[in-house]
Design a protein around this motif. Sequence first.
Motif, PDB file in Angstrom:
ATOM      1  N   ILE A 243      46.800  35.359  34.649  1.00 15.44           N
ATOM      2  CA  ILE A 243      46.465  34.345  35.651  1.00 15.44           C
ATOM      3  C   ILE A 243      45.626  34.974  36.759  1.00 15.44           C
ATOM      4  O   ILE A 243      45.896  36.073  37.209  1.00 15.44           O
ATOM      5  CB  ILE A 243      47.739  33.701  36.223  1.00 15.44           C
ATOM      6  CG1 ILE A 243      48.455  32.923  35.124  1.00 15.44           C
ATOM      7  CG2 ILE A 243      47.417  32.795  37.404  1.00 15.44           C
ATOM      8  CD1 ILE A 243      49.793  32.374  35.527  1.00 15.44           C
ATOM      9  N   MET A 244      44.577  34.258  37.188  1.00 16.50           N
ATOM     10  CA  MET A 244      43.727  34.741  38.262  1.00 16.50           C
ATOM     11  C   MET A 244      43.337  33.579  39.176  1.00 16.50           C
ATOM     12  O   MET A 244      43.395  32.423  38.778  1.00 16.50           O
ATOM     13  CB  MET A 244      42.471  35.430  37.714  1.00 16.50           C
ATOM     14  CG  MET A 244      41.584  34.604  36.785  1.00 16.50           C
ATOM     15  SD  MET A 244      40.503  33.342  37.511  1.00 16.50           S
ATOM     16  CE  MET A 244      39.483  34.273  38.569  1.00 16.50           C
ATOM     17  N   VAL A 245      43.004  33.925  40.418  1.00 16.33           N
ATOM     18  CA  VAL A 245      42.479  32.949  41.377  1.00 16.33           C
ATOM     19  C   VAL A 245      41.194  33.514  41.968  1.00 16.33           C
ATOM     20  O   VAL A 245      40.998  34.729  42.011  1.00 16.33           O
ATOM     21  CB  VAL A 245      43.488  32.612  42.504  1.00 16.33           C
ATOM     22  CG1 VAL A 245      44.704  31.905  41.942  1.00 16.33           C
ATOM     23  CG2 VAL A 245      43.904  33.848  43.261  1.00 16.33           C
ATOM     24  N   GLU A 246      40.324  32.623  42.413  1.00 12.87           N
ATOM     25  CA  GLU A 246      39.078  33.042  43.041  1.00 12.87           C
ATOM     26  C   GLU A 246      38.833  32.234  44.308  1.00 12.87           C
ATOM     27  O   GLU A 246      39.195  31.064  44.385  1.00 12.87           O
ATOM     28  CB  GLU A 246      37.894  32.914  42.088  1.00 12.87           C
ATOM     29  CG  GLU A 246      37.531  31.498  41.713  1.00 12.87           C
ATOM     30  CD  GLU A 246      36.298  31.396  40.830  1.00 12.87           C
ATOM     31  OE1 GLU A 246      35.739  32.439  40.436  1.00 12.87           O
ATOM     32  OE2 GLU A 246      35.891  30.267  40.543  1.00 12.87           O
ATOM     33  N   VAL A 247      38.255  32.903  45.288  1.00 12.94           N
ATOM     34  CA  VAL A 247      37.840  32.272  46.534  1.00 12.94           C
ATOM     35  C   VAL A 247      36.430  32.781  46.808  1.00 12.94           C
ATOM     36  O   VAL A 247      36.234  33.979  46.996  1.00 12.94           O
ATOM     37  CB  VAL A 247      38.782  32.638  47.705  1.00 12.94           C
ATOM     38  CG1 VAL A 247      38.304  32.015  48.998  1.00 12.94           C
ATOM     39  CG2 VAL A 247      40.206  32.224  47.402  1.00 12.94           C
ATOM     40  N   ASN A 248      35.456  31.878  46.785  1.00 12.95           N
ATOM     41  CA  ASN A 248      34.047  32.270  46.920  1.00 12.95           C
ATOM     42  C   ASN A 248      33.330  31.439  47.965  1.00 12.95           C
ATOM     43  O   ASN A 248      33.608  30.253  48.115  1.00 12.95           O
ATOM     44  CB  ASN A 248      33.298  32.040  45.592  1.00 12.95           C
ATOM     45  CG  ASN A 248      33.855  32.811  44.437  1.00 12.95           C
ATOM     46  OD1 ASN A 248      34.227  33.967  44.583  1.00 12.95           O
ATOM     47  ND2 ASN A 248      33.923  32.183  43.277  1.00 12.95           N
TER      48      ASN A 248
ATOM     49  N   THR B  82      44.558  44.793  41.855  1.00 16.59           N
ATOM     50  CA  THR B  82      44.462  43.432  41.321  1.00 16.59           C
ATOM     51  C   THR B  82      43.420  42.576  42.032  1.00 16.59           C
ATOM     52  O   THR B  82      43.315  41.390  41.749  1.00 16.59           O
ATOM     53  CB  THR B  82      45.828  42.724  41.411  1.00 16.59           C
ATOM     54  OG1 THR B  82      46.242  42.679  42.779  1.00 16.59           O
ATOM     55  CG2 THR B  82      46.877  43.429  40.583  1.00 16.59           C
ATOM     56  N   ILE B  83      42.643  43.148  42.945  1.00 15.27           N
ATOM     57  CA  ILE B  83      41.655  42.384  43.702  1.00 15.27           C
ATOM     58  C   ILE B  83      40.261  42.954  43.453  1.00 15.27           C
ATOM     59  O   ILE B  83      40.053  44.157  43.506  1.00 15.27           O
ATOM     60  CB  ILE B  83      41.970  42.399  45.209  1.00 15.27           C
ATOM     61  CG1 ILE B  83      43.333  41.757  45.452  1.00 15.27           C
ATOM     62  CG2 ILE B  83      40.887  41.672  45.999  1.00 15.27           C
ATOM     63  CD1 ILE B  83      43.815  41.842  46.870  1.00 15.27           C
ATOM     64  N   LYS B  84      39.301  42.036  43.188  1.00 14.84           N
ATOM     65  CA  LYS B  84      37.918  42.452  42.946  1.00 14.84           C
ATOM     66  C   LYS B  84      36.970  41.647  43.820  1.00 14.84           C
ATOM     67  O   LYS B  84      37.193  40.464  44.074  1.00 14.84           O
ATOM     68  CB  LYS B  84      37.544  42.245  41.481  1.00 14.84           C
ATOM     69  CG  LYS B  84      38.319  43.134  40.537  1.00 14.84           C
ATOM     70  CD  LYS B  84      37.887  42.931  39.102  1.00 14.84           C
ATOM     71  CE  LYS B  84      38.685  43.852  38.191  1.00 14.84           C
ATOM     72  NZ  LYS B  84      38.308  43.705  36.807  1.00 14.84           N
ATOM     73  N   LEU B  85      35.901  42.323  44.275  1.00 13.04           N
ATOM     74  CA  LEU B  85      34.787  41.658  44.936  1.00 13.04           C
ATOM     75  C   LEU B  85      33.871  41.186  43.825  1.00 13.04           C
ATOM     76  O   LEU B  85      33.462  41.976  42.976  1.00 13.04           O
ATOM     77  CB  LEU B  85      34.061  42.622  45.873  1.00 13.04           C
ATOM     78  CG  LEU B  85      32.813  42.073  46.566  1.00 13.04           C
ATOM     79  CD1 LEU B  85      33.180  40.936  47.507  1.00 13.04           C
ATOM     80  CD2 LEU B  85      32.115  43.188  47.326  1.00 13.04           C
TER      81      LEU B  85
ATOM     82  N   LYS C 119      38.291  37.839  43.700  1.00 14.46           N
ATOM     83  CA  LYS C 119      39.055  37.422  42.538  1.00 14.46           C
ATOM     84  C   LYS C 119      40.332  38.246  42.525  1.00 14.46           C
ATOM     85  O   LYS C 119      40.295  39.456  42.673  1.00 14.46           O
ATOM     86  CB  LYS C 119      38.262  37.672  41.256  1.00 14.46           C
ATOM     87  CG  LYS C 119      39.016  37.292  39.999  1.00 14.46           C
ATOM     88  CD  LYS C 119      38.202  37.592  38.773  1.00 14.46           C
ATOM     89  CE  LYS C 119      38.519  38.995  38.329  1.00 14.46           C
ATOM     90  NZ  LYS C 119      38.112  39.324  36.988  1.00 14.46           N
ATOM     91  N   ALA C 120      41.467  37.575  42.393  1.00  9.73           N
ATOM     92  CA  ALA C 120      42.755  38.273  42.334  1.00  9.73           C
ATOM     93  C   ALA C 120      43.448  37.914  41.034  1.00  9.73           C
ATOM     94  O   ALA C 120      43.505  36.754  40.645  1.00  9.73           O
ATOM     95  CB  ALA C 120      43.631  37.877  43.518  1.00  9.73           C
ATOM     96  N   GLY C 121      43.980  38.931  40.376  1.00 10.35           N
ATOM     97  CA  GLY C 121      44.711  38.723  39.128  1.00 10.35           C
ATOM     98  C   GLY C 121      46.198  38.962  39.338  1.00 10.35           C
ATOM     99  O   GLY C 121      46.596  39.716  40.217  1.00 10.35           O
TER     100      GLY C 121
END
Length: 163
Positions: free
Chosen positions: A24-29, A143-146, A160-162
Motif C-alpha cells: 500500500i502506498m499514498v502520494e501527495v503531489n 518508506t518515503i520517496k521524493l 510517495k510513502a509506502g
Amino acid sequence: MTLFRAAIAVAIATPCLPAMANGIMVEVNGARAHGHWGGELGAGYSLTLGGFSLRPIVGAFVYKGDNDRYYQDSFSNGQTRCRDGQTGQFANDSECNNVAVKAYAKIEATYSIPLMAEVGGGARFSGDKVRPYGTVAVPLAPTIKLKGNAGPKYYALGLKAGF
C-alpha cells in the motif's frame, strides 16, 4: 449459508492482510494538470517482483475552480461576508469556496535501482484524457520517496510513502 461462506473467506484472508498491506502506498503531489495548478492526493498498491513494480493508483486532483463570481468582502469592524460580484448581494459562505475536484486513476510501471532511484513510466486517466508520463523517485527515508512525474500537459512533484 452465504454468511457462513463470507466468514470462512474472512478467516482465511485475515492472516494474509499484513503481507497484502506491504504494497500500500499514498502520494501527495503539487501538480499541473487540465491546465490548472493544484494538488494530487492518491492511494495505490505496488505489485512488486524483483526490482520491477506495477502500481495502480486512484486519487483526486484539487484545484482552484473557474467560478470567480463570488468574493469575500471585508468590513471595517473585521468581519467578512461572501458577496455576489454581479449583484452585490450577500451570499452563503459556501459560494465563496472556489475549490474544484477531479478524480484520476494512474498506472505506473517502474524499476528500482537499489539505494539510488526508481525510474519508469505511467499513464494518467482523468475525464476522457489519457496522459503518458515518465517518473523518477529518490529515497528520502526507508518508506518515503521524493517523486517527480513529467509528460505532455502533466507535471507533478511530491512525496510517495509506502507501508
